[in-house]
Design an enzyme around this catalytic site. Structure first.
Site, short mmCIF file in Angstrom:
data_model
loop_
_atom_site.label_atom_id
_atom_site.label_comp_id
_atom_site.label_asym_id
_atom_site.label_seq_id
_atom_site.Cartn_x
_atom_site.Cartn_y
_atom_site.Cartn_z
N HIS A 150 5.44 -0.96 2.68
CA HIS A 150 5.00 -1.53 1.40
C HIS A 150 3.47 -1.68 1.38
O HIS A 150 2.83 -1.37 0.38
CB HIS A 150 5.67 -2.87 1.14
CG HIS A 150 5.18 -3.52 -0.12
ND1 HIS A 150 4.26 -4.54 -0.13
CD2 HIS A 150 5.45 -3.25 -1.42
CE1 HIS A 150 3.99 -4.88 -1.38
NE2 HIS A 150 4.71 -4.13 -2.19
N HIS B 91 6.94 3.36 -4.23
CA HIS B 91 6.58 1.94 -4.18
C HIS B 91 7.72 1.07 -4.72
O HIS B 91 8.38 0.36 -3.96
CB HIS B 91 5.29 1.71 -4.96
CG HIS B 91 4.86 0.27 -4.99
ND1 HIS B 91 4.10 -0.26 -6.00
CD2 HIS B 91 5.08 -0.75 -4.12
CE1 HIS B 91 3.88 -1.54 -5.77
NE2 HIS B 91 4.47 -1.86 -4.64
N ASN C 38 0.90 -0.15 -1.39
CA ASN C 38 0.53 -1.13 -2.40
C ASN C 38 -0.95 -1.49 -2.44
O ASN C 38 -1.57 -1.50 -3.50
CB ASN C 38 1.35 -2.41 -2.21
CG ASN C 38 1.09 -3.41 -3.32
OD1 ASN C 38 1.55 -3.25 -4.45
ND2 ASN C 38 0.32 -4.45 -3.01
N ILE D 10 4.14 -8.84 -3.34
CA ILE D 10 3.35 -8.62 -4.55
C ILE D 10 3.72 -7.26 -5.11
O ILE D 10 4.17 -6.39 -4.36
CB ILE D 10 1.83 -8.69 -4.29
CG1 ILE D 10 1.01 -8.65 -5.58
CG2 ILE D 10 1.41 -7.60 -3.34
CD1 ILE D 10 1.13 -9.86 -6.44
N HIS E 247 10.67 -2.15 -3.04
CA HIS E 247 11.05 -3.35 -3.79
C HIS E 247 12.56 -3.36 -4.07
O HIS E 247 13.30 -4.21 -3.59
CB HIS E 247 10.29 -3.43 -5.11
CG HIS E 247 8.87 -3.87 -4.98
ND1 HIS E 247 8.46 -5.15 -5.25
CD2 HIS E 247 7.76 -3.19 -4.62
CE1 HIS E 247 7.16 -5.26 -5.06
NE2 HIS E 247 6.70 -4.08 -4.67
#
Length: 921
Positions: A772, A580, A776, A921, A585
């Site tokens: 993602h 993740h 997530n 997020i 990110h």
């Protein structure tokens, strides 16, 4: 009224039949709307999502810079001298819904001073060069009208106008400059220029315009017409270069929150060596500890360590370029979430009170109580705290009533079947359709072998033996099962083992390095058949490697449950820190920084990537501030503790490869799929009912086809890719600056052909959107029930000669629960993943765009983008159909959660579905 019609998209050319031909205006033709790619004009009617079609109208003749009937001053017959005309700008400014007292005061001051000349000034820039000045042709300056009159308008969007004087030989506007002489910034959403014979010219701006007192230069906005660098009209070349230069900055100075500067830096701000206690952390991003780069803030170094950047703690904001900051509704969602409630209102005030209650989970009823009663009622602290705790009123889910504070919604994993998490089939199903479905791999050799250095980490051989699994292979030999692709593995041995000595020395942390072996049953489901638990070679020989197999009695049942819990804790750590955070990110951030620094806003590839970069820099900055920092949420909640980010960096060095981040390449790397050109997506899945992979391939192919259409539109031959200086600079900087520590690796894809570019862009868009989302938005639905996915474990599994073994036998449930996080740790973790799993109301999902009809001035591309949206909607229907198919047992069955994490659309909130365009997020 005429203006209103124009704003609804009615082209001026349709009703200006009187307009003179180019014979009347011999010098007013422009190449703006007729580049070599034969572009079209769009009638920009904004349509509902389900009706998104665009009406194309090919321009038969070059457009002329004439104007509409109602704006015309004079049309002389003589052609000797250019005459002046008025054209009009329709300007849309977006208001804030809520303003504090200071903002309201400054707004009224600006309304007053606007009347006396401190106003907003616009100037049109032509695509054509002025032969006299050798600069672009410019209009007269124009003032935004009625700012003071509309100061009290409460609407979200306020519309203004401005009128320009232009020569008849002005050409077509390609840029607008904006000067804000007010005290306060404002959000400029769009500008539409009315009055040219070519029809409305659109400028999608979506940017904050700062006051001249803070940023003296003029802001530049380009029209929606895409241009490769080599096609840039003469009038825009200098502006294109200037805007990029401004965005890059000079790599010095502390950044102000109002800046728009994109630059790179290392992760040297996670620790705080100035703080009393052990809060220093190593810098990530050098030869010693390679890591991707993050956005530079330029903050001063700490007093204790000049190499470490000083911290900015909540509630003070971290710098990201102004346009990257959360918009208001997103900010409200994030601020009002439990993350803020727990960490910035609750815990600081409750630390002393709660520490006395920071006890073990004594029974499953304790966990159920977090959904039924709330934490404080559970701890007997409700009345004492509520009266002293100023919680945001907007936090509707946090009850301030007698029902209990911090009351959580029941996670989906226990909403249909309360005991599903205990079953082996559900444990295995989550490896294919849970929140971390990207680790499972085909077992190619048995027993598995470590790649770690045996001199440091002991023998590479596994403790797994054929006798451990032979009786569970439906009559097959181990070799047969391997050859028929029936054995699979989730392997966390090599990533955890180097850290175990340090992790197990931490207070309240105990971990193994685990391997889990699965068998693929005839029904298409997996069953776990062995779990290997490894400790470092420093452990006693009898304990360093242990194999646990499915239970045969009550005692082995509890040992098996504990082993599965340790696997899940391993899985939770790798999921959060590697799959993740790192892969979606951190590794995306360098590509985003380089896009803004090297690709002009008028570059077609910038326009393609724009929605896939939204909010990523801001959420990553917030993560550095609150989540991945020393003593932050991640260190507090996950097994590796203070070594979390070092583990993430170890995975970056040893495992991350950009060329394997695309879905088909990743599936092939893990041995879960084989290349097969006869299959629709070019690969054949070895586990047919693999929901993440089968749904993901639909989305991957849709993205790939959209990107291929887009790239082929602008790069009909490969030489144009090699010669595109902006494109090559973007890719080079992404690798050699953004991923500098591993830029020497030979696996980086080249960028020489259209196929190269399609592959690179498809991978980036896939990672930002679907990958993602899959990793997530299931965090709370699956992890919110802590026994299903404990983020950390506090006890190892007792052996028969351990003092604890008698306690384990006497009350195995108590032992199991005491190995899980404490009640407070569990609540803290639940609050975090609840916030991280939440969609905000302003989320933009795959296939959606702001200003869908005018984000590009190329009508062929607008039409293709609507085709992409339609394909995404078709995929959503296919996913619904699959979730209702009883033959697909990993997503359909009694109490089985449907796999919706790749279903593209979602409502706001925690929904366990929805694919936003970007890592937001």
């Amino acid at each position: 009224m005429a203006l209103a019609k124009e704003m609804m998209g009615r082209s001026l050319i349709e009703r200006s039949s009187f307009l003179s031909s180019s014979k009347v205006f011999p010098n007013c033709t422009s190449t703006t709307f007729q580049p070599k790619h034969n572009q079209f004009l769009v009638n920009p009617v904004l349509l509902p999502l389900e009706q998104r079609r665009v009406h194309l109208r090919k321009v038969a003749k070059p457009p002329v810079a004439a104007i509409s009937e109602d704006l015309i001053k004079a049309v002389p017959d003589q052609k000797e001298k250019a005459v002046k005309f008025k054209v009009r700008a329709a300007v849309t400014v977006r208001n804030k819904n809520k303003e504090d007292f200071k903002e309201t005061l400054v707004k009224h001051l600006d309304a007053f001073t606007d009347k006396i000349g401190r106003n907003v000034v616009l100037e049109l820039i032509s695509t054509e060069e002025d032969p006299k000045t050798k600069g672009p042709k410019k209009s007269s300056e124009a003032v935004l009208k009625d700012w003071s009159k509309k100061a009290n308008v409460k609407a979200e969007r306020v519309h203004y106008t401005a009128e320009f004087i232009v020569d008849s030989n002005f050409g077509v506007p390609g840029a607008i400059t904006v000067s804000n002489k007010h005290q306060k910034e404002f959000f400029l959403e769009s500008i539409t220029i009315e009055g040219f014979a070519c029809g409305p010219v659109h400028f999608p701006c979506n940017s904050w315009v700062q006051s001249k007192k803070d940023h003296p230069g003029k802001r530049i906005f380009f029209s929606n017409q895409p241009y490769l660098p080599s096609e840039t009209p003469k009038g825009l070349k200098a502006l294109r270069e200037k805007e990029l230069k401004d965005l890059r900055g000079i790599g010095k100075e502390v950044r102000k929150l109002s800046d728009r500067i994109y630059d790179f830096d290392v992760y040297n701000d996670l620790g705080n060596p100035d703080r009393v206690g052990d809060f220093a952390r190593p810098t990530l991003g050098d030869e010693k500890i390679p890591y991707p780069r993050r956005c530079r803030t330029g903050r001063l170094p700490t007093e204790t360590d000049i190499q470490a950047e000083s911290r900015v703690e909540k509630p003070s904001p971290m710098y990201v370029p102004r346009d990257e900051q959360f918009e208001e509704s997103k900010q409200n969602t994030f601020s009002a979430g439990r993350l803020r409630a727990v960490f910035h209102n609750l815990l600081p005030q409750l630390k002393a009170s709660i520490s006395a209650y920071n006890r073990d989970i004594n029974s499953f009823a304790d966990i159920d109580g977090l959904y039924k009663e709330g934490l404080l009622l559970k701890l007997g602290l409700q009345e004492e705290i509520v009266k002293n705790l100023p919680l945001p009123k907007m936090v509707s889910k946090i009850q301030e009533s007698s029902e209990g504070l911090l009351k959580f919604e029941t996670p989906k994993i226990v909403s249909k079947d309360k005991f599903a998490w205990l079953r082996d089939d559900e444990f295995a199903r989550q490896a294919l359709a849970g929140v971390n479905p990207v680790t499972i791999e085909r077992l190619a050799t048995f027993p598995p072998v470590s790649k770690l250095d045996p001199e440091i980490y002991g023998p590479q051989e596994s403790a797994l033996k054929e006798e451990h699994i032979l009786g569970q292979l439906n009559g097959m030999t181990v070799q047969q099962a391997l050859e028929e692709n029936k054995l699979f593995m989730v392997d966390y041995h090599d990533i955890y083992l180097p850290f175990l000595d340090r992790i197990n020395a931490l207070d309240g942390r105990k971990s193994y390095a685990t391997r889990t072996i699965f068998f693929l049953t005839p029904s298409g489901t997996l069953k776990p058949i062995a779990i290997e638990l490894s400790l470092p070679p420093t452990a006693p020989r009898s304990r360093s490697k242990r194999v646990v197999t499915p239970p045969v009695d009550a005692t082995t049942n509890w040992i098996w449950q504990l082993a599965k819990a340790h696997v899940c804790a391993n899985d939770a750590g790798v999921h959060q820190l590697v799959n993740h955070w790192l892969r979606t990110h951190a590794c995306m951030e360098p590509f985003i920084l380089a896009v803004h620094r090297q690709l002009s806003a008028m570059h077609p590839i910038f326009k393609l990537l724009d929605p896939h970069m939204r909010y990523t820099l801001e959420i990553n900055a917030l993560a550095r501030q609150t989540l991945i920092n020393a003593d932050g949420v991640i260190e507090s909640c996950f097994t590796p503790g203070r070594y979390c980010m070092e583990m993430s960096a170890a995975a970056y060095r040893s495992h991350w490869r950009f060329d394997k981040e695309g879905l088909p390449a990743d599936l092939i790397r893990r041995g879960i799929a084989e290349p097969d050109p006869t299959q629709p997506h070019g690969v054949k899945l070895l586990i047919e009912d693999y929901p993440y992979a089968s749904d993901g391939l639909l989305i991957w192919s849709a993205i790939q086809n959209w990107v291929r259409t887009y790239v082929n539109r602008y790069y009909p031959n490969s030489s144009e890719i090699s010669n595109d200086k902006e494109l090559q600079s973007w890719y080079h900087e992404s690798i050699h600056v953004g991923h500098a520590d591993i830029s020497h690796e030979d696996w980086w894809p080249t960028l020489n052909t259209a196929d190269d570019l399609v592959s690179i862009l498809t991978t980036i868009i896939w990672l930002a959107s679907a990958q993602h989302a899959a990793l997530n938005f299931g965090q709370y639905p699956y992890g919110g029930y802590v026994p299903n996915r404990p983020p950390l474990m506090r006890r190892l599994i007792p052996e028969e000669n351990d003092p604890e073994y008698a306690n384990f036998l006497a009350d195995p449930q108590k032992y199991f629960l005491s190995a899980l996080p404490s009640l407070l740790q569990a609540t803290k973790f639940m609050a975090v993943v609840d916030t991280l799993s939440t969609h905000s109301p302003d989320e933009e999902y795959l296939g959606e765009r702001q200003q869908p009809s005018i984000w590009s001035g190329d009508a062929e591309i607008i039409e293709a983008s609507f085709g992409f949206s339609a394909e995404i909607r078709r995929i959503e229907k296919e996913i619904e159909k699959r979730n209702a198919d009883p033959s697909l047992k990993n997503r359909c069955g009694a109490g089985v959660l449907p796999y919706e994490l790749l279903a593209p659309s979602s409502d706001p909130g925690v929904t366990c579905r929805g694919v936003p365009n970007s890592v937001s997020i």
